[in-house]
Design a protein around this motif. Sequence first.
Motif, PDB file in Angstrom:
ATOM      1  N   UNK A   1       0.850  -1.187   0.000  1.00  0.00           N
ATOM      2  CA  UNK A   1       0.000   0.000   0.000  1.00  0.00           C
ATOM      3  C   UNK A   1       0.885   1.237   0.000  1.00  0.00           C
ATOM      4  N   UNK A   2       0.635   2.137  -0.962  1.00  0.00           N
ATOM      5  CA  UNK A   2       1.366   3.406  -1.018  1.00  0.00           C
ATOM      6  C   UNK A   2       0.370   4.498  -0.647  1.00  0.00           C
TER       7      UNK A   2
ATOM      8  N   UNK B   1      -1.825  -7.420   7.119  1.00  0.00           N
ATOM      9  CA  UNK B   1      -0.355  -7.387   7.079  1.00  0.00           C
ATOM     10  C   UNK B   1       0.192  -6.812   5.776  1.00  0.00           C
ATOM     11  N   UNK B   2      -0.379  -5.653   5.397  1.00  0.00           N
ATOM     12  CA  UNK B   2       0.111  -4.991   4.188  1.00  0.00           C
ATOM     13  C   UNK B   2       1.534  -4.496   4.394  1.00  0.00           C
ATOM     14  N   UNK B   3       2.305  -4.554   3.338  1.00  0.00           N
ATOM     15  CA  UNK B   3       3.556  -3.797   3.288  1.00  0.00           C
ATOM     16  C   UNK B   3       3.159  -2.361   2.958  1.00  0.00           C
TER      17      UNK B   3
ATOM     18  N   UNK C   1      10.177   0.453   3.038  1.00  0.00           N
ATOM     19  CA  UNK C   1       8.946  -0.312   3.209  1.00  0.00           C
ATOM     20  C   UNK C   1       8.843  -0.734   4.664  1.00  0.00           C
ATOM     21  N   UNK C   2       7.618  -0.902   5.141  1.00  0.00           N
ATOM     22  CA  UNK C   2       7.456  -1.330   6.526  1.00  0.00           C
ATOM     23  C   UNK C   2       6.106  -1.964   6.748  1.00  0.00           C
ATOM     24  N   UNK C   3       5.857  -2.260   8.015  1.00  0.00           N
ATOM     25  CA  UNK C   3       4.596  -2.894   8.367  1.00  0.00           C
ATOM     26  C   UNK C   3       4.023  -2.159   9.577  1.00  0.00           C
TER      27      UNK C   3
ATOM     28  N   UNK D   1      -0.659   2.578  17.051  1.00  0.00           N
ATOM     29  CA  UNK D   1      -0.123   2.028  15.807  1.00  0.00           C
ATOM     30  C   UNK D   1       1.363   2.316  15.718  1.00  0.00           C
ATOM     31  N   UNK D   2       2.079   1.291  15.265  1.00  0.00           N
ATOM     32  CA  UNK D   2       3.505   1.547  15.099  1.00  0.00           C
ATOM     33  C   UNK D   2       3.996   0.991  13.775  1.00  0.00           C
ATOM     34  N   UNK D   3       5.002   1.656  13.223  1.00  0.00           N
ATOM     35  CA  UNK D   3       5.528   1.305  11.903  1.00  0.00           C
ATOM     36  C   UNK D   3       6.928   0.766  12.071  1.00  0.00           C
ATOM     37  N   UNK D   4       7.152  -0.439  11.585  1.00  0.00           N
ATOM     38  CA  UNK D   4       8.498  -1.016  11.635  1.00  0.00           C
ATOM     39  C   UNK D   4       8.996  -1.228  10.213  1.00  0.00           C
TER      40      UNK D   4
END
Length: 277
Positions: A206-207, A248-250, A260-262, A270-273
Amino acid sequence: MRIGRFDVRIFSDGVFRLDGGAMFGIVPKVLWEKQKPADDRNRIAMDMNCLLIRDADHVVLVETGAGPKLNARQKEIYGIEDPPRLLDELRSLGVRADEVTLVVNTHLHFDHSGGNTYREGERIVPTFPRASYVFQRLEWEDALNANERTRGSYIADDYAPLEAAGRLELVDESVEILNGIRLDRIQGHTRGTQTVRVSDRGETLFFSSDFMPDRHHLPLPWIPAFDLFPLDTLAAKKTILPRAVEERWTVAFTHDRPRFGRITDVEGKLRFDELPG
Ligand SMILES: [Zn+2]
């Protein structure tokens, strides 16, 4: 990054700077500056990310950065110090401009569409001569009819010449432009902003577009003051973010570090790794 049959790359066209207060809307500076330090003009530095999506038959470019046509004053205002990297990045990935088959802009603000065209003598011509350029129809109409509030973000030379060149392809709402690549209009940042979703063999990338320009905008009330429809941005975040977590979208952002992250939900936060590579 592989998403099923697609090879997907993300890179930055370069760094630009916008007012930090405008980027974070109602969020007080004491909070946002811990995430994004401001310079002496209260601006924060951001990458202008582009995606390259390839399969055996298609070369799709999403966003083209600020491009080569800005004048010295514009570059100074937006703190753009280096020449655009788009074409060099494509070259290093083995892609010539005439091999790009589709160009998608999430919307037509100059920091997403500037590299669509370049100046050749007196003329403005498409950078990617064989590509169709795909925009939402509402975005095209609004960009050509900018008003007092929106005018500062649009530069007609970035998109208007594509029509006469016969390279324009306008779409409405949600479309699968290629098998596995979906565009969805998400009103919020503008009326005609669209997100990009690449799906194949059970994997999804997802962008975000600018309704969620970076990881710092994951909390629901962190919405840019630039957004023309902030409550629509809020509603879109409430719909899209749980799906991104659940399925579990990238995820990749327009103005984050080009990674890129999840997204995961850690006790309601919410957290972005970042994903490796
Ligand atoms: Zn932007």
